[in-house]
Design an enzyme around this catalytic site. Sequence first.
Site, PDB file in Angstrom:
ATOM      1  N   ASP A 136       4.427  -5.114   3.787  1.00 35.93           N
ATOM      2  CA  ASP A 136       3.825  -4.037   4.575  1.00 35.93           C
ATOM      3  C   ASP A 136       4.635  -3.871   5.849  1.00 35.93           C
ATOM      4  OD1 ASP A 136       2.204  -2.169   5.748  1.00 35.93           O
ATOM      5  OD2 ASP A 136       0.362  -3.343   5.628  1.00 35.93           O
ATOM      6  N   HIS A 141       0.838  -1.199   0.000  1.00 35.68           N
ATOM      7  CA  HIS A 141       0.000   0.000   0.000  1.00 35.68           C
ATOM      8  C   HIS A 141       0.871   1.247   0.000  1.00 35.68           C
ATOM      9  CE1 HIS A 141       0.034   1.437   4.285  1.00 35.68           C
ATOM     10  NE2 HIS A 141       0.171   0.171   4.610  1.00 35.68           N
ATOM     11  N   GLU A 186      -5.500   1.788   1.842  1.00 33.67           N
ATOM     12  CA  GLU A 186      -5.325   0.640   2.739  1.00 33.67           C
ATOM     13  C   GLU A 186      -5.641   1.013   4.171  1.00 33.67           C
ATOM     14  OE1 GLU A 186      -2.991  -2.085   5.479  1.00 33.67           O
ATOM     15  OE2 GLU A 186      -2.979   0.094   5.274  1.00 33.67           O
TER      16      GLU A 186
END
Length: 501
Positions: free
Chosen positions: A346, A272, A317
């Site tokens: 992430d 993201h 996100e």
Amino acid sequence: MRQAQWIRIGALATVAAVVAGGCGREVRPEPPPPTTGPSTAAVEFAEQLEQRIKVDALMAHLTKFQEIADAHGGNRALGTPGYDASVDYVVNTLRDKGFDVETPEFEVRLPYADEPSLAVDGATISAKPLEFTIGTPPDGVRGPLVPARVEDSPGCTADDYDGLPISGAVVLVDRGSCPFGQKQAVAADRGAVALIVANNVDGDEMDGTLGETTDVKIPVISVTKETGERLRAAPGETSIKLHAGVRVEKTRNVIAQTKTGSTADVVMIGAHLDSVPEGPGIDDNGSGAAAVLETALQLGSTPQLNYAVRFGFWGAEETGLLGSENYVKSLDIEALKDISLYINVDMIASPNPGYFTIDGDQSGPPDPRMPVPRVPEGSAGIERTLVAALKKAGKPPADINFEGRSDYSTFTQAGIPAGGLFTGAEEKMTREQAELWGGHADEPFDPNYHQASDDIENISRTALEINARTLAYAVGIYSQDQSGRNGIPIRDDRTRHELAS
């Protein structure tokens, strides 16, 4: 065929034992050779790609994200110029390298609400708004407080209010048995001007959501169980003022793909791109975006691949995995089958880093607090590939559950095997983990999680490099060879689920 062969070998062994005098141990057939790993060519390609990932290049991307945040109010969040500038940077960088880049736009509905003002017979009562509630007129709404009956399904059907003076009233109803949106719809249809939902468990919790797609007709707020019981015992004239509603933002994902390799067996990686409003989001998740971007740049747009590689940079996100969800929901069954696997990165540069892989092989103990995860076929091999690369780097990883906190979630719901890398957020590192990875026990992996201090000064260059190289290694393997013990089901054997928009 195999079973018949086993029987025949076993019988011959028995005869041999009898001939030998009956005292010999039965001879078992030799076990089959272990399933092979990736080809030598795939390993060589992966190692070369891994070595081309340099920490200085990764840091250059993070520096750019920091500069973008500094120039746009301190963040790169949904609906801000900082996010748009982040998209532009990624898009322009990829196009300069020869990639064709798409930026599909989608809408996001974002609830907002101030603290409600609730008074009963002039006494101020603490309350919280439910997500996606509408607000009141500026002067508020007012009416007698009418408690719904206490029963198994309170306020879930119209006949729950038979005989009660609901029209023009503020209704008090207990939580439970049906969605909040249903409770408000029933009360509104009977003429209520607002709804107060009392929790059905002890404690200070007051929260809930009416649902993004619910047609909300009246303001809905919540109170604790204790407050609900008190109001039920002594209802009175009630007034509510609430500034709330839903705003619609348009935002973008970024999608690019190599021009070479089979498009029926695509390797997809993603991260993201947005931050929270509170800070620049350099670990969360500039680090993942930098790793995906640098992998794309080092791979190039026209490498010699067997399988195409696709790169996703997700918007929204931090407001509910909405960018990746929108993308996956836009794909039909055939397009979903075309994606052989997805790897998510992430937060891979936490300053007190752990080294975690998503538990594709389900080797970790089940967590009774979590729902049973959906783990598509092929996910175990992805984890083994990532684990092997991290071990080679001297960082044997630990498992994290498929708990739905990041963008792999919608991919696995659609049946796409997935893996992922993570270095930890607000949780504290244990002593055992500190001994394993060399970190600081009893301190958070990232004490700056979702704060203004998640900046370029508070990341681990070492973790960033190790994880970005691990990602590149996995991309190198699967872009050349998707067979073997860590392989992915062939396209004809893939199970996929089209998700409703």
